[in-house]
Design an enzyme around this catalytic site. Structure first.
Site, PDB file in Angstrom:
ATOM      1  N   ASP A 108       0.866  -1.184   0.000  1.00  0.00           N
ATOM      2  CA  ASP A 108       0.000   0.000   0.000  1.00  0.00           C
ATOM      3  C   ASP A 108       0.906   1.239   0.000  1.00  0.00           C
ATOM      4  O   ASP A 108       1.799   1.357   0.850  1.00  0.00           O
ATOM      5  CB  ASP A 108      -0.897  -0.002   1.252  1.00  0.00           C
ATOM      6  CG  ASP A 108      -2.260   0.610   0.961  1.00  0.00           C
ATOM      7  OD1 ASP A 108      -3.283  -0.006   1.334  1.00  0.00           O
ATOM      8  OD2 ASP A 108      -2.287   1.692   0.337  1.00  0.00           O
ATOM      9  N   ASP A 151      -2.917   4.774  -2.580  1.00  0.00           N
ATOM     10  CA  ASP A 151      -3.995   5.379  -1.796  1.00  0.00           C
ATOM     11  C   ASP A 151      -4.397   6.758  -2.348  1.00  0.00           C
ATOM     12  O   ASP A 151      -3.540   7.625  -2.495  1.00  0.00           O
ATOM     13  CB  ASP A 151      -3.462   5.541  -0.359  1.00  0.00           C
ATOM     14  CG  ASP A 151      -4.539   5.837   0.631  1.00  0.00           C
ATOM     15  OD1 ASP A 151      -5.420   4.985   0.796  1.00  0.00           O
ATOM     16  OD2 ASP A 151      -4.497   6.925   1.235  1.00  0.00           O
ATOM     17  N   GLU A 180      -6.083   3.769  -6.267  1.00  0.00           N
ATOM     18  CA  GLU A 180      -7.394   3.966  -5.643  1.00  0.00           C
ATOM     19  C   GLU A 180      -7.867   5.361  -5.998  1.00  0.00           C
ATOM     20  O   GLU A 180      -7.161   6.340  -5.693  1.00  0.00           O
ATOM     21  CB  GLU A 180      -7.315   3.818  -4.124  1.00  0.00           C
ATOM     22  CG  GLU A 180      -8.688   3.863  -3.481  1.00  0.00           C
ATOM     23  CD  GLU A 180      -8.725   4.498  -2.107  1.00  0.00           C
ATOM     24  OE1 GLU A 180      -7.811   5.284  -1.786  1.00  0.00           O
ATOM     25  OE2 GLU A 180      -9.658   4.209  -1.347  1.00  0.00           O
ATOM     26  N   HIS A 206     -11.266  -2.669   3.207  1.00  0.00           N
ATOM     27  CA  HIS A 206     -11.309  -2.232   4.613  1.00  0.00           C
ATOM     28  C   HIS A 206     -12.126  -0.952   4.812  1.00  0.00           C
ATOM     29  O   HIS A 206     -12.309  -0.496   5.952  1.00  0.00           O
ATOM     30  CB  HIS A 206      -9.872  -2.032   5.101  1.00  0.00           C
ATOM     31  CG  HIS A 206      -9.174  -0.956   4.352  1.00  0.00           C
ATOM     32  ND1 HIS A 206      -8.841  -1.052   3.016  1.00  0.00           N
ATOM     33  CD2 HIS A 206      -8.786   0.264   4.742  1.00  0.00           C
ATOM     34  CE1 HIS A 206      -8.276   0.069   2.624  1.00  0.00           C
ATOM     35  NE2 HIS A 206      -8.237   0.882   3.639  1.00  0.00           N
ATOM     36  N   ASP A 207     -12.580  -0.352   3.698  1.00  0.00           N
ATOM     37  CA  ASP A 207     -13.380   0.879   3.787  1.00  0.00           C
ATOM     38  C   ASP A 207     -14.858   0.648   3.503  1.00  0.00           C
ATOM     39  O   ASP A 207     -15.657   1.587   3.607  1.00  0.00           O
ATOM     40  CB  ASP A 207     -12.907   1.911   2.755  1.00  0.00           C
ATOM     41  CG  ASP A 207     -11.516   2.425   3.024  1.00  0.00           C
ATOM     42  OD1 ASP A 207     -10.854   2.846   2.059  1.00  0.00           O
ATOM     43  OD2 ASP A 207     -11.089   2.396   4.201  1.00  0.00           O
TER      44      ASP A 207
HETATM   45  O1  TEU Z   1      -9.553   5.771   1.332  1.00  0.00           O
HETATM   46  C1  TEU Z   1      -9.904   6.957   0.645  1.00  0.00           C
HETATM   47  C2  TEU Z   1     -11.329   7.098   0.582  1.00  0.00           C
HETATM   48  O2  TEU Z   1     -11.851   7.640  -0.340  1.00  0.00           O
HETATM   49  C3  TEU Z   1     -12.109   6.506   1.683  1.00  0.00           C
HETATM   50  O3  TEU Z   1     -11.894   7.340   2.812  1.00  0.00           O
HETATM   51  C4  TEU Z   1     -13.536   6.515   1.306  1.00  0.00           C
HETATM   52  O4  TEU Z   1     -13.831   7.721   0.647  1.00  0.00           O
HETATM   53  C5  TEU Z   1     -14.354   6.497   2.535  1.00  0.00           C
HETATM   54  O5  TEU Z   1     -13.774   5.570   3.386  1.00  0.00           O
HETATM   55  C6  TEU Z   1     -15.738   6.091   2.140  1.00  0.00           C
HETATM   56  O6  TEU Z   1     -16.444   5.837   3.295  1.00  0.00           O
HETATM   57  C7  TEU Z   1      -8.156   5.618   1.498  1.00  0.00           C
HETATM   58  C8  TEU Z   1      -7.948   4.436   2.424  1.00  0.00           C
HETATM   59  O7  TEU Z   1      -8.450   3.252   1.787  1.00  0.00           O
HETATM   60  C9  TEU Z   1      -8.668   4.738   3.701  1.00  0.00           C
HETATM   61  O8  TEU Z   1      -8.628   3.617   4.588  1.00  0.00           O
HETATM   62  C10 TEU Z   1      -7.982   5.932   4.352  1.00  0.00           C
HETATM   63  O9  TEU Z   1      -8.711   6.288   5.500  1.00  0.00           O
HETATM   64  C11 TEU Z   1      -7.942   7.128   3.389  1.00  0.00           C
HETATM   65  O10 TEU Z   1      -7.584   6.791   2.061  1.00  0.00           O
HETATM   66  C12 TEU Z   1      -6.891   8.129   3.866  1.00  0.00           C
HETATM   67  O11 TEU Z   1      -5.627   7.522   3.718  1.00  0.00           O
END
Ligand code: TEU
Ligand code: CA
Length: 567
Positions: free
Chosen positions: A99, A207, A262, A335-336
Site C-alpha cells: 500500500d 492510496d 485507488e 477495509h473501507d
Molecule cells: O480511502 C480513501 C477514501 O476515499 C475513503 O476514505 C472513502 O472515501 C471512505 O472511506 C468512504 O467511506 C483511502 C484508504 O483506503 C482509507 O482507509 C484511508 O482512510 C484514506 O484513504 C486516507 O488515507
C-alpha cells in the site's frame, strides 16, 4: 490474443494486518501472524497479496498516516519480519503488493515536523500552507483558505498558531497533504518506491492517488456549478505525475509489477486514460461508482436501498468502457466498505448462497478480482450496537459531528452508521469457533463479530458447498479458463430486477453466468434475450446448489448461481 500479463490472470487478496492474525497476544494483528497463514492463502489459490499499511505510524487512521515509509511499526513487527513475509510469499509462487500512501503523510513524519517548525524551513513547501482567508483572523470560523471539507468531518484546514498559517489535510488533522507540485516531494516518493522494489515488493496499491494533483490556484467548491469537477480530484497534472512516477520507478526495470490506483470519483472515461498501457500510467484503478449506489443525497451516512438494475448498469458500463483498452479491477469489499453479503446479499436466511452468488457474478467479469480478508468465508457486517464499538476515526468523527454539531439524536445516527461504517470490515478475521475467533489469545483491539462461532475458516476448509470452497473453485476457474481472462463481456436481461446474467465469449467458447440475486425462486426459461433453448445440454462449470439431475428446470432457487459453458 491471449494476454500473458500475470495480473490479468490473477486474483489478489487484501490483508488488513491489524485484523488478520495476532501472533503475540497483544490483540493486534501482525506480520508474523500473516506468515503463519500463508498456506491458507495458497490453499485458497490467490496469486498476490495486497497488504494494507504496516509502516511506522501513530495509528490515527490505522496506518494510513505514515511517519516512517521505510520501517515497520512495532505493533506489526520488524523489517526482518517483513523480509520473511516477502520470502514466504515468493516461496509459494505468490506476489506482494504494498500500500503506497503518498497523498499525505502523518503529522509526526519528520518531513512535516520540519515543515511546521518555521515558515521559512526548507521543507515548508513540502506541504500545503496558506495564510487565513483575506479579511479573517487565523483560527476563527470561516478563516480557512478554502471551504473544503475533510472526509473525516470538519474543515480540511487546521490553524497552526506557532507559524501563523493553515495546513491542508483532506483526511484527518494528523494526515497533512504532501505538496506534489514540489518536485523534491515527488523525487523522495519515487526513491522510496524504488527502495521497496529493490527489497522484493512486486507492486503498489496507491492510496487516493487521484488527489495528489490539486487545481491551482486553490479555490472554493461553493459557487461552482453542481457538476463542476472537484478541485482536488483528478487535478490538471495527475497524468503527468503518474507518467513521471512510472518512468522513475518502473522505467528501467524488467520483471512484471502491478500498480492499482485507488481513485474515489474517477469516471470510466478517465480510467480508460489511466489504464491505457500505451500511456504508462497505471495498470488498473479502484473506482467507486458501484459502491456509491446505496448512498442517498447525504452520502454514505444517508443510506438508501440498492436497485440491482443500477448496479448491473454501472458494472456493465465499466466492462464496456475498458473493453477496448485498459483493464478493470473487480471488488465488492475492502477495509473501507461494509461487507457485501450484508450490503448486497442476504446475511440471514440465505447467507451462504448469497455470498457465493455475489462472488461468482464479480469474479467471472473481465478484470482482476480482489478478495478482501474474510469475504471468502462470507463474513458479515458487525452488530455495532453502540457508539463505543466503533474504532474508525471516520466513524468516531462523524458521530461526534452529527450529535454535537448537528444535534442529531445519537440512536438515529447509529442506525444510519451501521449500514456503511468501515468498522464493519475491520472486525477480526474469523479463523475458528473459539473465543475471539482464533484471531488472538489476548483482548482484540475491536470486538469480534459474535457469529464467528458459526462463520469461520475451520468449518469451511475442505467442506464441499462452503463459501471458502466456492471461492477456491472460482479462483481456479480464472486460472483454467482463458475465456474468463480474455473473453468479451455481454450483459443479459439488463432490465430484470433480480437476475444478474452475462456472457463471456472467446474463440467460439461462451461462458454464461446466471444468478438469481433475490430471496425468491426465479424461472428464467422465458426471460427476454436469454435464448436458453440453445443451452439445454451445456456443461455446468460451477453452481452453488446441488444439480437436480441436469438442466431440466430453468428455475433458479433463491440466490442460486449457475456457470455454464458452451462451445
Ligand atoms: O480511502 C480513501 C477514501 O476515499 C475513503 O476514505 C472513502 O472515501 C471512505 O472511506 C468512504 O467511506 C483511502 C484508504 O483506503 C482509507 O482507509 C484511508 O482512510 C484514506 O484513504 C486516507 O488515507
Ligand atoms: Ca500482535
Amino acid at each position: 490474443k491471449l494476454d500473458t500479463t500475470w495480473w490479468k490472470r490473477a486474483v489478489i487478496y487484501q490483508v488488513y494486518p491489524r485484523s488478520f492474525a495476532d501472533s503475540n497476544g497483544d490483540g493486534i494483528g501482525d506480520l508474523p501472524g500473516i506468515i503463519d497463514r500463508l498456506d491458507y492463502l495458497h490453499t485458497l489459490g490467490v496469486d498476490a497479496i495486497w497488504l494494507s499499511p504496516f509502516f511506522t505510524s501513530p495509528q490515527a487512521d490505522n496506518g494510513y498516516d505514515i511517519s516512517d515509509y521505510r520501517d515497520v511499526d512495532p505493533a506489526f513487527g520488524t523489517l526482518a519480519d517483513l523480509d520473511r513475509l516477502i520470502e514466504g510469499v515468493h516461496a509459494r509462487g505468490m506476489r506482494l503488493v504494498m500500500d503506497l500512501v503518498v497523498n499525505h503523510s502523518s503529522d509526526e513524519h519528520p518531513w512535516f515536523v520540519e515543515s511546521a517548525s518555521s515558515p521559512d524551513n526548507p521543507k515548508r513547501d513540502w506541504y500545503w500552507w496558506r495564510p487565513p482567508r483575506e479579511g479573517f483572523v487565523g483560527g476563527t470560523p470561516g478563516a480557512e483558505p478554502t471551504d473544503w471539507e475533510s472526509f473525516f468531518s470538519g474543515p480540511a484546514w487546521t490553524w497552526h498558531e506557532p507559524t501563523g498559517e493553515y495546513y491542508l489535510h483532506l483526511f484527518s488533522t494528523k494526515q497533512p497533504d504532501l505538496n506534489w507540485e514540489n518536485e523534491a516531494v515527488r523525487r523522495a516518493v519515487y526513491e522510496m518506491m524504488n527502495w521497496w522494489l529493490d527489497r522484493g515488493v512486486d507492486g503498489f496499491r496507491m492510496d487516493v492517488i487521484n488527489m495528489i494533483s490539486k487545481e491551482l490556484p486553490l479555490r472554493d467548491t461553493a459557487g461552482a456549478a453542481a457538476d463542476a469537477p472537484s478541485p482536488f480530484i483528478c487535478g490538471p497534472r495527475i497524468h503527468e505525475f503518474l507518467q513521471e512516477m512510472n518512468a522513475a520507478v518502473f522505467g528501467g526495470r524488467t520483471g512484471q509489477f502491478v500498480t492499482v490506483g485507488e481513485m474515489p470519483g474517477v469516471t470510466v472515461e478517465q480510467a480508460e486514460l489511466f489504464t491505457d498501457p500505451s500511456r504508462h500510467e497505471l495498470d488498473m484503478v479502484f473506482q467507486f461508482e458501484h459502491v456509491g449506489l446505496d448512498h442517498g443525497p447525504g452520502g454514505k451516512w444517508d443510506p438508501k436501498p440498492l436497485e440491482l438494475r443500477e448496479l448491473k448498469a454501472s458494472l456493465a458500463r465499466w466492462q464496456k468502457g475498458l473493453a477496448r483498452t485498459g483493464w478493470n479491477s473487480l471488488y465488492w469489499n475492502n477495509h473501507d466498505q461494509p461487507r457485501a453479503v450484508s450490503r448486497f446479499g442476504n446475511d440471514d436466511e440465505h447467507w451462504e448462497k448469497s455470498a457465493q452468488a455475489l462472488g461468482a457474478v464479480l469474479h467471472l467479469q473481465r478484470g482482476t478480482p480482489y478478495v478482501y480478508q474474510g469475504e471468502e468465508l462470507g463474513m458479515t457486517n458487525a452488530p455495532l450496537r453502540d457508539a463505543a464499538e466503533f474504532r474508525d476515526i471516520e466513524s468516531i468523527n462523524y458521530y461526534a459531528h452529527a450529535v454535537t454539531d448537528l444535534g442529531d439524536d445519537g440512536a438515529a445516527v447509529l442506525d444510519r452508521m451501521r449500514h456503511s461504517a468501515r468498522d464493519n470490515a475491520r472486525t477480526p478475521m474469523q479463523w475458528r469457533a473459539e473465543p475471539q475467533g482464533g484471531f488472538t489469545t489476548g483482548t482484540p483491539w475491536i470486538d469480534p463479530n459474535p457469529n464467528h462461532a458459526t462463520i469461520n475458516a475451520a468449518t469451511q476448509l475442505g467442506v464441499p458447498g462452503s463459501v471458502f470452497e466456492f471461492y477456491r473453485a472460482l479462483i481456479a476457474l480464472r486460472h483454467s479458463e482463458p475465456v474468463v481472462v480474455n473473453g468479451d463481456f455481454t450483459m443479459l436481461a439488463p432490465e430484470h430486477p433480480a437476475l444478474f446474467a452475462y456472457d463471456r465469449k472467446l474463440d467460439g467458447v461462451t461462458v454464461r453466468v446466471l444468478a438469481n440475486l433475490s430471496d425468491d425462486a426465479l424461472d428464467v426459461a422465458t426471460i427476454e434475450g436469454l435464448e436458453l433453448a440453445g443451452w439445454a445440454g451445456a456443461g455446468r462449470l460451477l453452481g452453488n446448489y446441488s444439480d437436480r439431475g441436469g438442466e431440466a428446470g430453468w428455475e433458479l432457487r433463491p440466490w442460486e448461481v449457475r456457470v455454464l459453458r458452451r462451445g
